[in-house]
Design a protein around this motif. Structure first.
Motif, mmCIF file in Angstrom:
data_model
loop_
_atom_site.group_PDB
_atom_site.id
_atom_site.type_symbol
_atom_site.label_atom_id
_atom_site.label_comp_id
_atom_site.label_asym_id
_atom_site.label_seq_id
_atom_site.Cartn_x
_atom_site.Cartn_y
_atom_site.Cartn_z
ATOM 1 N N LYS A 51 0.836 -1.198 0.000
ATOM 2 C CA LYS A 51 0.000 0.000 0.000
ATOM 3 C C LYS A 51 0.871 1.248 0.000
ATOM 4 O O LYS A 51 2.002 1.220 0.480
ATOM 5 N N GLU A 52 0.334 2.345 -0.506
ATOM 6 C CA GLU A 52 1.066 3.611 -0.570
ATOM 7 C C GLU A 52 1.596 4.049 0.786
ATOM 8 O O GLU A 52 2.682 4.589 0.888
ATOM 9 N N ALA A 53 0.822 3.844 1.823
ATOM 10 C CA ALA A 53 1.186 4.325 3.159
ATOM 11 C C ALA A 53 2.182 3.411 3.871
ATOM 12 O O ALA A 53 2.708 3.781 4.924
ATOM 13 N N ASP A 54 2.462 2.232 3.324
ATOM 14 C CA ASP A 54 3.379 1.298 3.975
ATOM 15 C C ASP A 54 4.800 1.851 4.029
ATOM 16 O O ASP A 54 5.235 2.598 3.150
ATOM 17 N N SER A 55 5.516 1.445 5.052
ATOM 18 C CA SER A 55 6.917 1.864 5.187
ATOM 19 C C SER A 55 7.797 0.968 4.318
ATOM 20 O O SER A 55 7.353 -0.072 3.818
ATOM 21 N N TYR A 56 9.050 1.369 4.193
ATOM 22 C CA TYR A 56 9.998 0.562 3.421
ATOM 23 C C TYR A 56 10.245 -0.772 4.121
ATOM 24 O O TYR A 56 10.430 -1.794 3.470
ATOM 25 N N GLN A 57 10.249 -0.755 5.445
ATOM 26 C CA GLN A 57 10.431 -1.991 6.212
ATOM 27 C C GLN A 57 9.276 -2.962 5.931
ATOM 28 O O GLN A 57 9.497 -4.146 5.712
ATOM 29 N N THR A 58 8.054 -2.451 5.921
ATOM 30 C CA THR A 58 6.882 -3.284 5.647
ATOM 31 C C THR A 58 6.956 -3.863 4.239
ATOM 32 O O THR A 58 6.664 -5.044 4.025
ATOM 33 N N ALA A 59 7.351 -3.030 3.283
ATOM 34 C CA ALA A 59 7.484 -3.494 1.899
ATOM 35 C C ALA A 59 8.559 -4.574 1.800
ATOM 36 O O ALA A 59 8.363 -5.597 1.134
ATOM 37 N N PHE A 60 9.681 -4.358 2.480
ATOM 38 C CA PHE A 60 10.766 -5.334 2.469
ATOM 39 C C PHE A 60 10.307 -6.657 3.082
ATOM 40 O O PHE A 60 10.645 -7.732 2.581
ATOM 41 N N ASP A 61 9.527 -6.572 4.157
ATOM 42 C CA ASP A 61 9.045 -7.785 4.823
ATOM 43 C C ASP A 61 8.160 -8.633 3.907
ATOM 44 O O ASP A 61 8.134 -9.848 4.032
ATOM 45 N N LYS A 62 7.447 -7.994 2.979
ATOM 46 C CA LYS A 62 6.591 -8.747 2.049
ATOM 47 C C LYS A 62 7.410 -9.585 1.076
ATOM 48 O O LYS A 62 6.947 -10.587 0.558
ATOM 49 N N PHE A 63 8.641 -9.143 0.795
ATOM 50 C CA PHE A 63 9.507 -9.851 -0.171
ATOM 51 C C PHE A 63 10.682 -10.548 0.523
ATOM 52 O O PHE A 63 11.574 -11.060 -0.145
#
Length: 146
Positions: A51-63
């Motif tokens: 999501k747009e509001a997600d942090s870089y850490q959250t995005a990294f955790d998805k991958f």
């Protein structure tokens, strides 16, 4: 030539801007090198996983489940071959034989280089800049996301 390059960059950014907030994109473009978290954010928002509001850490955790991200941190610079692998896994490009078998950064980088999406003199272990990453994503992301 400069004018053409500037137009291409603006178009590339424009194709991805609908999926991300301008604030995050500005923050990414202000960085000298793209981090793993920023790369995951760009790819994740382009495919709708982040999501747009997600942090870089959250995005990294998805991958984080990808083998190339084992024992890595979200705030470390991402190498060109790693970014190529991340982007190619979620792209609309038909994968070559070796990449389909191995799915590793070496073959992802090699395939994009053969397809002339990456300049021939680019070194796989070099860090990728945000402008280069966004330009590459604009070329290879699924057509539905354009």
């Amino acid at each position: 030539m400069k004018k053409l390059f500037l137009i291409l960059i603006c178009l590339s950014i424009g194709t991805l801007i609908f999926a991300q907030s301008a604030e995050k994109v500005d923050e990414i473009l202000d960085s000298k090198n793209l981090t793993r978290g920023q790369a995951c954010y760009l790819v994740g928002t382009a495919i709708g996983e982040v999501k747009e509001a997600d942090s870089y850490q959250t995005a990294f955790d998805k991958f984080k489940g990808l083998k190339m991200f084992e024992n890595k941190k979200h705030d470390e610079p991402i190498r060109f071959d790693e970014f190529s692998n991340l982007a190619l896994q979620y792209s609309s490009i038909k994968h070559g034989l070796w990449y389909s078998i191995a799915k590793n950064p070496h073959y992802a980088f090699r395939q994009l280089k053969i397809m002339k999406m990456i300049p021939q003199k680019t070194v796989p272990s070099s860090n990728i800049t945000p402008f280069t990453a966004i330009n590459l994503l604009a070329k290879i992301m699924p057509k539905a996301d354009r």
